[in-house]
Design an enzyme around this catalytic site. Structure first.
Site, PDB file in Angstrom:
ATOM      1  N   GLN A   1     -10.294   1.159  -9.747  1.00  0.00           N
ATOM      2  CA  GLN A   1     -11.221   0.282  -9.037  1.00  0.00           C
ATOM      3  C   GLN A   1     -12.602   0.886  -8.838  1.00  0.00           C
ATOM      4  OE1 GLN A   1      -8.045  -0.728  -5.888  1.00  0.00           O
ATOM      5  NE2 GLN A   1      -9.303  -2.560  -5.932  1.00  0.00           N
TER       6      GLN A   1
ATOM      7  N   ARG B   1      -8.049   8.767   1.054  1.00  0.00           N
ATOM      8  CA  ARG B   1      -6.934   8.439   0.172  1.00  0.00           C
ATOM      9  C   ARG B   1      -7.497   7.880  -1.133  1.00  0.00           C
ATOM     10  NH1 ARG B   1      -3.334   3.174  -0.119  1.00  0.00           N
ATOM     11  NH2 ARG B   1      -2.032   3.856  -1.845  1.00  0.00           N
TER      12      ARG B   1
ATOM     13  N   HIS C   1      -1.376   4.118  -8.917  1.00  0.00           N
ATOM     14  CA  HIS C   1      -1.923   2.891  -8.348  1.00  0.00           C
ATOM     15  C   HIS C   1      -2.137   1.897  -9.495  1.00  0.00           C
ATOM     16  CE1 HIS C   1      -4.245   1.340  -4.645  1.00  0.00           C
ATOM     17  NE2 HIS C   1      -4.159   0.340  -5.490  1.00  0.00           N
TER      18      HIS C   1
ATOM     19  N   ASN D   1       1.795   3.227  -5.058  1.00  0.00           N
ATOM     20  CA  ASN D   1       1.138   2.236  -4.232  1.00  0.00           C
ATOM     21  C   ASN D   1       1.698   0.861  -4.568  1.00  0.00           C
ATOM     22  OD1 ASN D   1      -1.309   1.361  -2.463  1.00  0.00           O
ATOM     23  ND2 ASN D   1      -1.385   0.029  -4.258  1.00  0.00           N
ATOM     24  N   GLU D   2       2.299   0.215  -3.556  1.00  0.00           N
ATOM     25  CA  GLU D   2       2.715  -1.176  -3.677  1.00  0.00           C
ATOM     26  C   GLU D   2       3.483  -1.481  -4.972  1.00  0.00           C
ATOM     27  OE1 GLU D   2      -1.002  -2.974  -1.042  1.00  0.00           O
ATOM     28  OE2 GLU D   2      -0.720  -3.679  -3.089  1.00  0.00           O
TER      29      GLU D   2
ATOM     30  N   ASN E   1       0.810  -0.722   3.647  1.00  0.00           N
ATOM     31  CA  ASN E   1      -0.417  -1.475   3.446  1.00  0.00           C
ATOM     32  C   ASN E   1      -0.217  -2.839   4.080  1.00  0.00           C
ATOM     33  OD1 ASN E   1      -1.267   0.702   1.964  1.00  0.00           O
ATOM     34  ND2 ASN E   1      -1.261  -0.342  -0.014  1.00  0.00           N
TER      35      ASN E   1
ATOM     36  N   TYR F   1      -2.005  -6.491   5.579  1.00  0.00           N
ATOM     37  CA  TYR F   1      -3.183  -7.357   5.580  1.00  0.00           C
ATOM     38  C   TYR F   1      -3.005  -8.660   6.357  1.00  0.00           C
ATOM     39  CZ  TYR F   1      -5.383  -4.284   2.179  1.00  0.00           C
ATOM     40  OH  TYR F   1      -5.952  -3.191   1.568  1.00  0.00           O
TER      41      TYR F   1
ATOM     42  N   GLU G   1      -3.455   1.216   4.103  1.00  0.00           N
ATOM     43  CA  GLU G   1      -4.514   0.249   3.800  1.00  0.00           C
ATOM     44  C   GLU G   1      -4.507  -0.844   4.857  1.00  0.00           C
ATOM     45  OE1 GLU G   1      -4.593  -1.692  -0.031  1.00  0.00           O
ATOM     46  OE2 GLU G   1      -4.200   0.186  -1.100  1.00  0.00           O
TER      47      GLU G   1
ATOM     48  N   TRP H   1      -9.259  -0.014   4.142  1.00  0.00           N
ATOM     49  CA  TRP H   1      -9.566  -0.420   2.776  1.00  0.00           C
ATOM     50  C   TRP H   1     -10.821  -1.283   2.852  1.00  0.00           C
ATOM     51  CZ3 TRP H   1      -7.752   1.111  -1.839  1.00  0.00           C
ATOM     52  CH2 TRP H   1      -8.253   0.443  -2.951  1.00  0.00           C
TER      53      TRP H   1
ATOM     54  N   GLU I   1     -11.967  -5.649  -7.751  1.00  0.00           N
ATOM     55  CA  GLU I   1     -10.793  -6.159  -7.044  1.00  0.00           C
ATOM     56  C   GLU I   1      -9.793  -6.783  -8.029  1.00  0.00           C
ATOM     57  OE1 GLU I   1      -8.035  -6.747  -4.386  1.00  0.00           O
ATOM     58  OE2 GLU I   1      -9.811  -5.521  -4.018  1.00  0.00           O
ATOM     59  N   TRP I   2      -9.349  -5.947  -8.993  1.00  0.00           N
ATOM     60  CA  TRP I   2      -8.301  -6.313  -9.940  1.00  0.00           C
ATOM     61  C   TRP I   2      -8.584  -7.646 -10.634  1.00  0.00           C
ATOM     62  CZ3 TRP I   2      -6.069  -1.950 -10.816  1.00  0.00           C
ATOM     63  CH2 TRP I   2      -5.932  -1.017  -9.779  1.00  0.00           C
TER      64      TRP I   2
ATOM     65  N   PHE J   1     -14.484  -5.623  -0.118  1.00  0.00           N
ATOM     66  CA  PHE J   1     -13.757  -5.069   1.029  1.00  0.00           C
ATOM     67  C   PHE J   1     -14.466  -3.858   1.643  1.00  0.00           C
ATOM     68  CE2 PHE J   1     -10.211  -7.369  -0.859  1.00  0.00           C
ATOM     69  CZ  PHE J   1      -9.318  -7.600   0.174  1.00  0.00           C
TER      70      PHE J   1
END
Length: 463
Positions: free
Chosen positions: A18, A75, A119, A164-165, A294, A296, A369, A417, A424-425, A433
């Protein structure tokens, strides 16, 4: 002022793909995200991260940003294909030197590095040659890559996150095709999740056997989950909410803390849900020194009528595997939303922390996050006056404080984050963000008001 515990970790987070750019520089090999983002129609406006924040050339400037705001911990993730361009075989020493420079700069400025090993940016060669995360052999490649990282950087890096996730790699990458490698299947997400869990177990086994005693670090995994609030107080809706959490977070945390997948998944998924060997089960059990979360947002959960087909929700709804879990998700019209269309309900964060605390035996937790995207921030004048971001972080930190002070949850840190606006992917540069605005044409960084506000929180250890 709500005071946080002494030694509470305050940080900000990013990910290699990213922010780094330099996609064909310094010996880096391509990743699945390079291939995905260069495929027409896969990302917003066909945007890619070839340059993005250009962190590859701006390490010193970015560490200075962190130092200026008094950041305690940072991180970030390693790009596997920058260290091992083919995912295996020859080490790219230029890649090692790049991360050495970054880690040394952080340490010199009193900023603790927290490294995520994976990630989402699998080396493309492993995807093309081995079928990537679908191949059980991937666990051995992950373990060898991790060992390289421990060998080269473990003298200075004392906080490791394996994945990550993993939910996103499984569901978004192999279920609905929204993320790289862009596959769609009703079976593959369970295979990928299984292989990622097995890989986590092997990575941790290597670290604990060969490095942890001497390096005196900790290692864990970070999972994402949105809260599921029963829509009504009916037994059916309460059960649906619990099932939603088990299908989302229990899927990845239960094998580590309880030895196997949740019972509701076994019942619903049947033979599509793989089984752990005794060796894998032994490696996985208690294989996380801390619980990375993480967080949100969240949604209402309810039991759908028996005759209703529950469709997979949009990716930003984080529903996933909807036909199997059979949970209907909905919003309250009164809830405020971020630019990602995620619901702003701070008490859901407190409830999520409490659920983890109760289900998994009071583990030490780090929120790795939390943050929000706001609209209109392409304009730097709009972006720097981001009082809504400061307010978002404030109310979520208050919920975290309540979890610590009232519910006795062992929450030990919070990472915002993100340090800066980035790629953003699949949404490209359409969502921001960051605590710092990035002009993607020039690379210029500009602190937003939230960066100064968060600096005060860190300085005071209070909100």
């Amino acid at each position: 002022m709500k005071q946080f515990p002494e030694n509470f970790v305050w940080g900000a987070a990013t990910a290699a793909y990213q922010i780094e750019g330099g996609w064909r520089e310094g010996g880096r090999g391509p990743s699945i995200w390079d291939a995905f983002a260069h495929t027409p129609g896969k990302t917003f406006a066909n945007q890619n991260a070839d340059v993005t924040c250009d962190h590859f050339h701006r390490i010193d400037e970015d560490v200075a940003l962190m130092k200026a705001m008094g950041l305690k911990a940072y991180r970030f993730s390693f790009s596997w294909s920058r260290l091992l361009p083919q995912g295996r075989g020859a080490v790219n020493e230029a890649g090692v030197a790049f991360y050495d420079r970054l880690i040394n700069a952080l340490v010199a400025n009193g900023i603790t590095p927290w490294v995520t090993l994976y990630h989402w940016d699998l080396p493309l060669a492993l995807q093309m040659e081995l079928d990537g995360l679908l191949n059980p052999e991937i666990a051995e490649h992950f373990a060898r890559y991790a060992e390289l990282c421990f060998e080269r950087f473990g003298d200075r890096v004392k906080h490791w996150i394996t994945f990550n996730e993993a939910w996103c790699s499984a569901v978004l990458g192999h279920g609905i095709g929204y993320f790289a490698p862009g596959r769609t299947s009703k079976a593959e997400p369970y295979i990928v999740a299984h292989n990622l869990l097995r890989s986590h177990g092997r990575i941790v086994e290597v670290y604990r056997r060969k490095f942890q005693a001497a390096q005196r670090g900790v290692i864990g995994i970070t999972n994402n989950c949105d809260w599921r609030e029963p829509k009504t107080d009916s037994a059916a809706d309460r059960a649906a909410a619990e099932r939603g959490l088990e299908f989302f977070l229990g899927w990845f945390a239960d094998p580590i803390y309880r030895g196997d997948y949740p019972d509701c998944m076994r019942a619903a998924v049947g033979d599509r849900l793989p089984r752990f060997s005794e060796e894998d089960r032994a490696m996985l059990k208690d294989s996380s020194d801390f619980f990375g979360l993480n967080f949100y947002g969240g949604m209402y959960a309810s039991e759908p009528p028996a005759d209703r087909v529950v469709a997979t929700t949009v990716p930003t709804g984080n529903g996933g595997m909807a036909e199997d879990q059979r949970v209907e998700l909905s919003d309250d019209p009164s809830w405020e939303k971020t630019d990602m269309n995620w619901n702003v309900v701070p008490q859901f964060c407190r409830k999520m922390l409490g659920w983890i605390d109760q289900r998994y035996g009071h583990p030490p937790i780090y929120i790795t996050e939390n943050g929000c995207a706001l609209p209109g921030e392409d304009d730097v004048q709009v972006a720097v006056n981001d009082t809504k971001r400061s307010e978002f972080i404030r109310v979520y930190l208050q919920a975290c404080h309540e979890a610590i002070a009232t519910d006795k949850v062992d929450l030990r840190g919070y990472f915002c984050w993100s340090l800066m606006d980035n790629f953003e992917w699949a949404l490209g540069y359409s969502k921001r963000f960051g605590l710092h605005h990035v002009d993607f044409a020039t690379g210029k960084r500009t602190p937003k008001k939230s960066a100064g506000w968060y600096a005060e929180v860190m300085r005071n250890n209070a909100v």
